[in-house]
Design an enzyme around this catalytic site. Structure first.
Site, PDB file in Angstrom:
ATOM      1  N   TYR A   1      17.760  -2.320  12.963  1.00 55.61           N
ATOM      2  CA  TYR A   1      17.354  -2.291  11.544  1.00 55.61           C
ATOM      3  C   TYR A   1      18.408  -2.999  10.684  1.00 55.61           C
ATOM      4  CZ  TYR A   1      15.968  -0.470   6.936  1.00 55.61           C
ATOM      5  OH  TYR A   1      15.580  -0.355   5.621  1.00 55.61           O
TER       6      TYR A   1
ATOM      7  N   ASN B   1       0.809  -1.235   0.000  1.00 55.46           N
ATOM      8  CA  ASN B   1       0.000   0.000   0.000  1.00 55.46           C
ATOM      9  C   ASN B   1       0.831   1.270   0.000  1.00 55.46           C
ATOM     10  OD1 ASN B   1       0.537  -0.927   2.842  1.00 55.46           O
ATOM     11  ND2 ASN B   1      -0.188   1.136   3.254  1.00 55.46           N
TER      12      ASN B   1
ATOM     13  N   ILE C   1       7.704   1.691  -1.996  1.00 63.30           N
ATOM     14  CA  ILE C   1       8.267   0.783  -3.002  1.00 63.30           C
ATOM     15  C   ILE C   1       7.293  -0.362  -3.308  1.00 63.30           C
ATOM     16  CG2 ILE C   1      10.131  -0.904  -3.299  1.00 63.30           C
ATOM     17  CD1 ILE C   1      11.800   1.286  -1.595  1.00 63.30           C
ATOM     18  N   GLY C   2       6.604  -0.839  -2.298  1.00 59.53           N
ATOM     19  CA  GLY C   2       5.633  -1.916  -2.521  1.00 59.53           C
ATOM     20  C   GLY C   2       4.507  -1.471  -3.436  1.00 59.53           C
TER      21      GLY C   2
HETATM   22  N1  LIG Z   1      12.980   3.906   1.088  1.00 62.84           N
HETATM   23  C1  LIG Z   1      14.258   3.622   1.154  1.00 62.84           C
HETATM   24  O1  LIG Z   1      15.131   4.481   0.928  1.00 62.84           O
HETATM   25  C2  LIG Z   1      14.691   2.243   1.509  1.00 62.84           C
HETATM   26  C3  LIG Z   1      16.057   1.981   1.602  1.00 62.84           C
HETATM   27  C4  LIG Z   1      16.479   0.708   1.907  1.00 62.84           C
HETATM   28  C5  LIG Z   1      15.566  -0.298   2.094  1.00 62.84           C
HETATM   29  N2  LIG Z   1      14.230  -0.046   2.019  1.00 62.84           N
HETATM   30  C6  LIG Z   1      13.299  -1.157   2.244  1.00 62.84           C
HETATM   31  O2  LIG Z   1      12.235  -1.090   1.324  1.00 62.84           O
HETATM   32  C7  LIG Z   1      11.093  -1.733   1.863  1.00 62.84           C
HETATM   33  C8  LIG Z   1       9.854  -0.897   1.630  1.00 62.84           C
HETATM   34  O3  LIG Z   1       9.955   0.300   2.369  1.00 62.84           O
HETATM   35  P1  LIG Z   1       9.441   1.712   1.830  1.00 62.84           P
HETATM   36  O4  LIG Z   1      10.629   2.552   1.676  1.00 62.84           O
HETATM   37  O5  LIG Z   1       8.518   1.532   0.697  1.00 62.84           O
HETATM   38  O6  LIG Z   1       8.672   2.252   3.144  1.00 62.84           O
HETATM   39  P2  LIG Z   1       7.153   2.580   3.429  1.00 62.84           P
HETATM   40  O7  LIG Z   1       6.598   3.536   2.450  1.00 62.84           O
HETATM   41  O8  LIG Z   1       7.140   2.973   4.873  1.00 62.84           O
HETATM   42  O9  LIG Z   1       6.428   1.185   3.236  1.00 62.84           O
HETATM   43  C9  LIG Z   1       6.583   0.156   4.167  1.00 62.84           C
HETATM   44  C10 LIG Z   1       5.445  -0.825   4.010  1.00 62.84           C
HETATM   45  O10 LIG Z   1       5.598  -1.854   4.991  1.00 62.84           O
HETATM   46  C11 LIG Z   1       4.350  -2.031   5.633  1.00 62.84           C
HETATM   47  N3  LIG Z   1       4.478  -2.579   6.967  1.00 62.84           N
HETATM   48  C12 LIG Z   1       5.063  -2.045   8.052  1.00 62.84           C
HETATM   49  N4  LIG Z   1       4.882  -2.852   9.116  1.00 62.84           N
HETATM   50  C13 LIG Z   1       4.152  -3.907   8.691  1.00 62.84           C
HETATM   51  C14 LIG Z   1       3.599  -5.048   9.310  1.00 62.84           C
HETATM   52  N5  LIG Z   1       3.710  -5.254  10.626  1.00 62.84           N
HETATM   53  N6  LIG Z   1       2.928  -5.940   8.560  1.00 62.84           N
HETATM   54  C15 LIG Z   1       2.747  -5.723   7.246  1.00 62.84           C
HETATM   55  N7  LIG Z   1       3.207  -4.642   6.601  1.00 62.84           N
HETATM   56  C16 LIG Z   1       3.893  -3.737   7.323  1.00 62.84           C
HETATM   57  C17 LIG Z   1       3.743  -0.631   5.666  1.00 62.84           C
HETATM   58  O11 LIG Z   1       2.353  -0.699   5.945  1.00 62.84           O
HETATM   59  P3  LIG Z   1       1.576   0.577   6.567  1.00 62.84           P
HETATM   60  O12 LIG Z   1       1.552   1.628   5.503  1.00 62.84           O
HETATM   61  O13 LIG Z   1       0.237   0.038   6.908  1.00 62.84           O
HETATM   62  O14 LIG Z   1       2.352   1.016   7.763  1.00 62.84           O
HETATM   63  C18 LIG Z   1       4.070  -0.183   4.260  1.00 62.84           C
HETATM   64  O15 LIG Z   1       3.142  -0.713   3.364  1.00 62.84           O
HETATM   65  C19 LIG Z   1      11.406  -1.988   3.337  1.00 62.84           C
HETATM   66  O16 LIG Z   1      11.748  -3.348   3.512  1.00 62.84           O
HETATM   67  C20 LIG Z   1      12.630  -1.126   3.594  1.00 62.84           C
HETATM   68  O17 LIG Z   1      13.467  -1.649   4.611  1.00 62.84           O
HETATM   69  C21 LIG Z   1      13.778   1.205   1.730  1.00 62.84           C
END
Ligand SMILES: NC(=O)c1ccc[n+]([C@@H]2O[C@H](COP(=O)([O-])OP(=O)(O)OC[C@H]3O[C@@H](n4cnc5c(N)ncnc54)[C@H](OP(=O)(O)O)[C@@H]3O)[C@@H](O)[C@H]2O)c1
Length: 320
Positions: free
Chosen positions: A176, A22, A25-26
């Protein structure tokens, strides 16, 4: 010009599970998969937020085939219930994407430190429960893929087997980094086990570089630090690439015909924070098979989920 979302091959007939679909990146991964004809099961912790995201996405991709299902990775019961509800789906790809970063210490429903619990143990559980469905395919089918989203910060990670859940000492960034190193160790160990089983499936790890998503705000928000939220907004605006660019390594690993099992993909531009996806080397300790086996055993014992896969041939320790 490197690989872009325009290079995603036709996904018609393929079914993909994306955790955390939602947001960030997802969501962008879901969008491009759906645009190219995949059926996407959006595994989300809030069905309301998932439905809102799906509605928005359909404005962009009107015929998107989306199914929103609750899957809270902070609850093994929720993960099990999700796996049961989608047992009828013939899965081709699982994208272990959801994550939390540098939040104050808390515990999941099952008593795991939340970052280790959600980022690693939740996905270990989910993958184990969906494996049968992913492996139900003939040798003529393209391999199933399991893509686990890590982070460049895995490089500062260490697996502290004596204090995995930060009960003695907790640093949000160390926790983390540990969870993200666990993601890479898991992806490689799974690939070794799939190879040993001669399974028609591949496991790979990816990292998105630095992408502007909600991730960076969740820790400061939970600490009530408005200053840090404001600072992170500035840093994101200056340094981060967009969320859709951050989704490219995931999309590459999930769909590119030449993507390889056991690989680690990330952006190849400035400091590996941005740019087109390429194969990269992960931290030396992510290739440590002993650590990977130990992590696997602890994960199995913690979650009660056993994989129906033989141990890698080199693994002579019958206790693992
Ligand atoms: N953005 C970056 O620069 C970056 C860098 C390195 C790695 N990553 C990795 O990329 C991935 C995606 O992160 P993002 O950057 O897209 O962040 P984001 O926008 O915060 O998205 C994170 C997603 O994870 C979900 N989530 C959190 N806790 C959860 C739970 N208990 N059960 C199920 N879903 C849960 C969130 O749901 P809700 O919206 O409901 O909270 C949201 O959909 C992560 O694994 C992160 O470590 C991101």
């Amino acid at each position: 010009m490197g690989w872009t979302a325009d290079d995603v091959p036709d996904q018609t007939g393929r079914t993909v599970v994306v955790t955390g679909a939602n947001s960030g990146i997802g969501l962008e991964t879901t969008r491009e998969l759906a645009r190219n004809g995949a059926s996407v099961i959006m595994a989300v912790r809030s069905v309301d937020r998932g439905e809102d995201a799906a509605d928005d996405l359909r404005e962009d991709v009107p015929d998107a085939d989306l199914r929103v299902e609750a899957c809270d990775l902070a609850s093994l019961e929720s993960v099990r219930s999700f796996a049961d509800r989608i047992a009828d789906a013939d899965l081709d790809v699982l994208i272990n994407n959801a994550g939390v970063m540098a939040i104050p210490r808390s515990e999941t429903e099952d008593g795991f430190e939340t970052q280790f619990g959600v980022n690693h143990l939740g996905h270990f559980t989910l993958t184990g429960l969906l494996l049968e469905s992913l492996l139900e395919r003939s040798d003529d089918d393209p391999p199933a893929r399991i893509v686990t989203v890590s982070s460049g910060l895995h490089e500062r990670g260490e697996i502290d087997f004596d204090d995995l859940h930060g009960e003695d000492e907790y640093d949000p960034w160390d926790a983390y980094a540990q969870s993200k190193l666990a993601n890479v160790l898991f992806a490689y160990e799974l690939e070794r086990r799939l190879l040993t089983a001669d399974a028609n499936a591949q496991s790979m790890a990816v990292h998105p570089g630095y992408a502007d998503t909600r991730l960076q705000y969740r820790g400061p928000e939970q600490r009530g630090s408005r200053l840090r939220v404001a600072l992170n907004r500035v840093t994101n605006a200056v340094l981060a690439q967009s969320a859709d660019a951050g989704a490219l390594p995931t999309l590459y690993a999930a769909t590119a015909l030449d993507a390889e099992g056991g690989a680690y993909y990330g952006p190849g531009g400035f400091m590996n924070m941005r740019g087109a996806p390429e194969r990269q080397a992960s931290a030396d300790r992510s290739y440590d098979e002993e650590t990977a086996r130990q992590l696997w055993r602890v994960s199995r014992e913690s979650t009660g989920v056993s994989y129906d896969l033989p141990r890698p041939a080199a693994d002579v320790d019958a206790t693992i």
